[in-house]
Design a protein around this motif. Structure first.
Motif: not given
Length: 132
Positions: A3-10, A61-63, A125-132
């Protein structure tokens, strides 16, 4: 993801050595960083399009595809659980250089990467996906 779109990253990373695939420095830089000096210059290169002239590689990120009320990315069986943290970073040619995704309900993730990423920069890069 459900249901939720994944996060975007550049990100901007140094290009690997054409022979060895290694990089001279670790610089996976995302839009979430706060160290103003070096990182802001890398982000400026990303925004201005000057990264090409500075031996840098721009990734995004790949859409995902939205089907059956879910966002989907093809991880070739490596990722099994929907999550907004699941992502694939690709270059301009569409080649996936890093993928990160949830594999079980216990909160375990797989992280796959290749040059120019190092283990350290891929983890960043992986850790940037988390809300730390």
């Amino acid at each position: 993801t459900d249901g939720q779109p994944p996060r975007k990253m550049k990100a901007v990373v140094p290009r690997g050595n054409s022979r060895t695939g290694s990089t001279n420095s670790v610089a996976a830089v995302t839009m979430k960083t706060s160290n103003v000096t070096e990182k802001s210059r890398l982000i400026e290169h990303l925004h201005n399009g000057t990264w090409r002239h500075n031996n840098l590689l721009a990734l995004q990120t790949k859409a995902p595809v939205f089907t059956a009320n879910r966002y989907r990315l093809d991880f070739n069986g490596r990722v099994l659980v929907p999550s907004v943290k699941n992502m694939q970073l690709m270059n301009e040619q569409g080649e996936i250089l890093l993928q990160f995704g949830k594999v079980d309900k216990k909160g375990r993730f797989h992280l796959d990467y290749k040059a120019p990423f190092t283990a350290f920069s891929a983890l960043g890069a992986a850790l940037a996906q988390f809300d730390l």
